[in-house]
Design a protein around this motif. Structure first.
Motif, PDB file in Angstrom:
ATOM      1  N   VAL A   1       0.772  -1.078   0.095  1.00 57.40           N
ATOM      2  CA  VAL A   1      -0.015  -0.104  -0.086  1.00 57.40           C
ATOM      3  C   VAL A   1       1.040   1.446   0.045  1.00 57.40           C
ATOM      4  O   VAL A   1       1.725   1.393   0.816  1.00 57.40           O
ATOM      5  CB  VAL A   1      -0.694  -0.108   1.117  1.00 57.40           C
ATOM      6  N   SER A   2       0.647   2.109  -1.025  1.00 61.41           N
ATOM      7  CA  SER A   2       1.391   3.393  -1.032  1.00 61.41           C
ATOM      8  C   SER A   2       0.505   4.583  -0.852  1.00 61.41           C
ATOM      9  O   SER A   2      -0.414   4.810  -1.477  1.00 61.41           O
ATOM     10  CB  SER A   2       2.270   3.265  -2.424  1.00 61.41           C
ATOM     11  N   CYS A   3       0.904   5.276   0.312  1.00 64.50           N
ATOM     12  CA  CYS A   3       0.168   6.599   0.476  1.00 64.50           C
ATOM     13  C   CYS A   3       1.118   7.788   0.083  1.00 64.50           C
ATOM     14  O   CYS A   3       1.870   7.951   1.027  1.00 64.50           O
ATOM     15  CB  CYS A   3      -0.522   6.594   1.821  1.00 64.50           C
ATOM     16  N   SER A   4       0.968   8.373  -1.150  1.00 61.85           N
ATOM     17  CA  SER A   4       1.941   9.545  -1.436  1.00 61.85           C
ATOM     18  C   SER A   4       1.223  10.828  -1.148  1.00 61.85           C
ATOM     19  O   SER A   4       0.152  11.224  -1.097  1.00 61.85           O
ATOM     20  CB  SER A   4       2.212   9.456  -2.856  1.00 61.85           C
ATOM     21  N   ALA A   5       2.206  11.728  -1.107  1.00 64.35           N
ATOM     22  CA  ALA A   5       2.143  13.019  -0.716  1.00 64.35           C
ATOM     23  C   ALA A   5       1.142  13.428   0.481  1.00 64.35           C
ATOM     24  O   ALA A   5       0.154  14.154   0.462  1.00 64.35           O
ATOM     25  CB  ALA A   5       1.601  13.837  -1.906  1.00 64.35           C
ATOM     26  N   VAL A   6       1.398  12.972   1.709  1.00 62.44           N
ATOM     27  CA  VAL A   6       0.838  13.018   2.892  1.00 62.44           C
ATOM     28  C   VAL A   6       1.285  14.233   3.529  1.00 62.44           C
ATOM     29  O   VAL A   6       2.368  14.271   4.062  1.00 62.44           O
ATOM     30  CB  VAL A   6       0.999  11.897   3.868  1.00 62.44           C
ATOM     31  N   VAL A   7       0.453  15.041   3.741  1.00 60.13           N
ATOM     32  CA  VAL A   7       0.708  16.543   4.336  1.00 60.13           C
ATOM     33  C   VAL A   7       0.398  16.531   5.698  1.00 60.13           C
ATOM     34  O   VAL A   7      -0.754  16.467   6.068  1.00 60.13           O
ATOM     35  CB  VAL A   7       0.010  17.815   3.582  1.00 60.13           C
ATOM     36  N   VAL A   8       1.489  16.754   6.485  1.00 59.13           N
ATOM     37  CA  VAL A   8       1.219  16.697   8.003  1.00 59.13           C
ATOM     38  C   VAL A   8       1.656  17.904   8.729  1.00 59.13           C
ATOM     39  O   VAL A   8       2.808  18.646   8.314  1.00 59.13           O
ATOM     40  CB  VAL A   8       2.137  15.538   8.798  1.00 59.13           C
ATOM     41  N   HIS A   9       0.922  18.545   9.304  1.00 60.19           N
ATOM     42  CA  HIS A   9       1.084  19.924   9.890  1.00 60.19           C
ATOM     43  C   HIS A   9       1.775  19.787  11.122  1.00 60.19           C
ATOM     44  O   HIS A   9       1.530  18.711  12.298  1.00 60.19           O
ATOM     45  CB  HIS A   9      -0.094  20.616  10.154  1.00 60.19           C
ATOM     46  N   LEU A  10       2.875  20.729  11.407  1.00 61.02           N
ATOM     47  CA  LEU A  10       3.795  20.643  12.589  1.00 61.02           C
ATOM     48  C   LEU A  10       3.208  21.195  13.939  1.00 61.02           C
ATOM     49  O   LEU A  10       3.206  20.639  15.130  1.00 61.02           O
ATOM     50  CB  LEU A  10       4.978  21.056  12.329  1.00 61.02           C
ATOM     51  N   TYR A  11       2.857  22.398  13.677  1.00 59.32           N
ATOM     52  CA  TYR A  11       2.573  23.033  14.813  1.00 59.32           C
ATOM     53  C   TYR A  11       1.157  23.653  14.906  1.00 59.32           C
ATOM     54  O   TYR A  11       0.437  23.745  15.945  1.00 59.32           O
ATOM     55  CB  TYR A  11       3.226  24.700  14.867  1.00 59.32           C
ATOM     56  N   SER A  12       0.318  23.707  13.949  1.00 59.05           N
ATOM     57  CA  SER A  12      -1.132  24.492  13.816  1.00 59.05           C
ATOM     58  C   SER A  12      -2.032  23.549  14.147  1.00 59.05           C
ATOM     59  O   SER A  12      -1.746  21.948  14.026  1.00 59.05           O
ATOM     60  CB  SER A  12      -1.559  25.134  12.420  1.00 59.05           C
ATOM     61  N   SER A  13      -3.184  23.569  14.627  1.00 54.93           N
ATOM     62  CA  SER A  13      -4.233  22.778  14.705  1.00 54.93           C
ATOM     63  C   SER A  13      -5.242  22.498  13.611  1.00 54.93           C
ATOM     64  O   SER A  13      -6.206  22.017  13.752  1.00 54.93           O
ATOM     65  CB  SER A  13      -5.102  23.327  15.972  1.00 54.93           C
ATOM     66  N   LYS A  14      -4.556  22.847  12.356  1.00 54.66           N
ATOM     67  CA  LYS A  14      -5.325  22.879  11.158  1.00 54.66           C
ATOM     68  C   LYS A  14      -5.577  21.140  11.058  1.00 54.66           C
ATOM     69  O   LYS A  14      -5.014  20.418  11.178  1.00 54.66           O
ATOM     70  CB  LYS A  14      -4.502  23.167   9.880  1.00 54.66           C
ATOM     71  N   SER A  15      -7.013  20.785  10.516  1.00 58.37           N
ATOM     72  CA  SER A  15      -7.343  19.658  10.419  1.00 58.37           C
ATOM     73  C   SER A  15      -6.669  19.027   9.183  1.00 58.37           C
ATOM     74  O   SER A  15      -6.213  19.409   8.114  1.00 58.37           O
ATOM     75  CB  SER A  15      -8.820  19.516  10.291  1.00 58.37           C
ATOM     76  N   PHE A  16      -6.494  17.433   9.575  1.00 58.52           N
ATOM     77  CA  PHE A  16      -5.966  16.748   8.345  1.00 58.52           C
ATOM     78  C   PHE A  16      -6.801  16.315   7.315  1.00 58.52           C
ATOM     79  O   PHE A  16      -7.934  16.077   7.511  1.00 58.52           O
ATOM     80  CB  PHE A  16      -5.218  15.570   8.941  1.00 58.52           C
ATOM     81  N   ASP A  17      -6.141  16.617   5.954  1.00 57.66           N
ATOM     82  CA  ASP A  17      -7.040  15.964   4.886  1.00 57.66           C
ATOM     83  C   ASP A  17      -6.707  14.548   4.521  1.00 57.66           C
ATOM     84  O   ASP A  17      -5.470  14.191   4.391  1.00 57.66           O
ATOM     85  CB  ASP A  17      -6.554  17.038   3.581  1.00 57.66           C
ATOM     86  N   ARG A  18      -7.812  13.709   4.798  1.00 66.01           N
ATOM     87  CA  ARG A  18      -7.694  12.252   4.555  1.00 66.01           C
ATOM     88  C   ARG A  18      -6.980  12.138   3.143  1.00 66.01           C
ATOM     89  O   ARG A  18      -7.379  12.650   2.082  1.00 66.01           O
ATOM     90  CB  ARG A  18      -9.236  11.739   4.271  1.00 66.01           C
ATOM     91  N   THR A  19      -6.392  10.916   3.236  1.00 65.34           N
ATOM     92  CA  THR A  19      -5.302  10.648   1.927  1.00 65.34           C
ATOM     93  C   THR A  19      -5.713   9.419   1.824  1.00 65.34           C
ATOM     94  O   THR A  19      -5.539   8.611   2.420  1.00 65.34           O
ATOM     95  CB  THR A  19      -3.708  10.985   2.264  1.00 65.34           C
ATOM     96  N   SER A  20      -6.013   9.108   0.203  1.00 59.19           N
ATOM     97  CA  SER A  20      -6.418   7.789  -0.368  1.00 59.19           C
ATOM     98  C   SER A  20      -4.942   7.096  -0.755  1.00 59.19           C
ATOM     99  O   SER A  20      -3.937   7.831  -1.004  1.00 59.19           O
ATOM    100  CB  SER A  20      -6.991   8.011  -1.722  1.00 59.19           C
ATOM    101  N   CYS A  21      -4.767   5.762  -0.713  1.00 50.64           N
ATOM    102  CA  CYS A  21      -3.708   5.107  -1.053  1.00 50.64           C
ATOM    103  C   CYS A  21      -3.992   4.161  -2.191  1.00 50.64           C
ATOM    104  O   CYS A  21      -4.921   3.740  -2.245  1.00 50.64           O
ATOM    105  CB  CYS A  21      -3.450   4.327   0.320  1.00 50.64           C
ATOM    106  N   ASP A  22      -2.829   4.079  -2.822  1.00 49.83           N
ATOM    107  CA  ASP A  22      -2.828   3.061  -4.019  1.00 49.83           C
ATOM    108  C   ASP A  22      -2.434   1.674  -3.150  1.00 49.83           C
ATOM    109  O   ASP A  22      -1.654   1.394  -2.547  1.00 49.83           O
ATOM    110  CB  ASP A  22      -1.556   3.319  -5.185  1.00 49.83           C
ATOM    111  N   VAL A  23      -3.051   0.548  -4.134  1.00 51.32           N
ATOM    112  CA  VAL A  23      -2.878  -0.814  -3.547  1.00 51.32           C
ATOM    113  C   VAL A  23      -2.650  -1.797  -4.551  1.00 51.32           C
ATOM    114  O   VAL A  23      -2.903  -1.421  -5.792  1.00 51.32           O
ATOM    115  CB  VAL A  23      -4.337  -1.277  -2.949  1.00 51.32           C
ATOM    116  N   ASP A  24      -1.420  -2.588  -3.993  1.00 48.50           N
ATOM    117  CA  ASP A  24      -0.975  -3.396  -5.257  1.00 48.50           C
ATOM    118  C   ASP A  24      -0.932  -5.001  -4.332  1.00 48.50           C
ATOM    119  O   ASP A  24      -0.250  -4.884  -3.281  1.00 48.50           O
ATOM    120  CB  ASP A  24       0.325  -3.088  -5.637  1.00 48.50           C
ATOM    121  N   THR A  25      -1.534  -6.028  -4.879  1.00 49.33           N
ATOM    122  CA  THR A  25      -1.449  -7.245  -4.260  1.00 49.33           C
ATOM    123  C   THR A  25      -0.884  -8.138  -5.258  1.00 49.33           C
ATOM    124  O   THR A  25      -0.982  -8.073  -6.470  1.00 49.33           O
ATOM    125  CB  THR A  25      -2.753  -7.757  -3.795  1.00 49.33           C
TER     126      THR A  25
END
Length: 208
Positions: A184-208
């Motif tokens: 499972v690959s979840c690319s470009a996951v933006v994480v806020h370091l200091y602010s309380s800004k809400s996180f934007d859900r990130t979809s992932c690519d799946v390979d089996t």
């Protein structure tokens, strides 16, 4: 095999059939054909069952992401990441065994944190959320990578990649599959370091 014998009065030798006969070729062919037929029928039955079920692709998303104690000094990173990951099994007849899961966090193709997840069972038509806390402990970074990470840090957020590597088994009725490698690959996951800004859900690519 035959044995040649002669008689004492000088007559021509005669042949006597060997009593130790090999298995008949026709019998061997019959056994082989029967075994192949049974194997083919079993394979066909599994294929028909699988097509009847029509398995759908598994879905993974990162629901939340946080960073704690982020510290980058002398090209060495210390930090604790906190992710909430949701695994969704949309199949109504297929369940899964997660026998092992590794979580890798990377920045600019460099691994910076790692964690493992306890094995678990996921029923059919189920969404399971689990938390992982990959830790970066004095991770040495290349100078160029550390420089870019510092620049992103100054903006109050960093963009990372999250990957999952797992060994899973499928269960259909009483039948269980062998192990499959799940990536499972979840690319470009933006994480806020200091602010309380809400996180934007990130979809992932799946390979089996």
């Amino acid at each position: 095999m035959v044995r040649h014998t002669g008689v004492a009065n000088g007559t021509l030798p005669t042949t006597v059939p060997d009593v130790h006969k090999q298995p008949r070729p026709k019998l061997r062919r019959c056994i082989a054909i029967t075994l192949l037929t049974i194997i083919a029928l079993l394979g066909l039955a599994v294929l028909i069952s699988w097509l009847a079920v029509r398995p759908r692709r598994l879905v993974y998303t990162i629901e939340d992401a946080k960073v704690k104690n982020f510290n980058l000094h002398n090209n060495h990173l210390n930090s604790t990441f906190d992710f909430t990951i949701k695994a969704y099994n949309p199949n109504d007849k297929v369940s899964l065994y997660y026998d092992s899961i590794e979580v890798i966090v990377s920045y600019d193709d460099e691994t910076i944190a790692f964690d493992v997840v306890e094995p678990f069972y996921q029923p059919s038509s189920n969404a399971t959320k689990f938390e992982v806390k990959p830790v970066a402990k004095s991770v040495s970074l290349l100078g160029s990578v550390a420089k870019d990470l510092k620049l992103e840090k100054s903006s109050g957020k960093v963009e990372i990649d999250v990957r999952l590597k797992a060994k899973i088994r499928f269960k259909l009725g009483i039948c269980k599959s062998s192990h499959y490698n799940l990536r499972v690959s979840c690319s470009a996951v933006v994480v806020h370091l200091y602010s309380s800004k809400s996180f934007d859900r990130t979809s992932c690519d799946v390979d089996t």
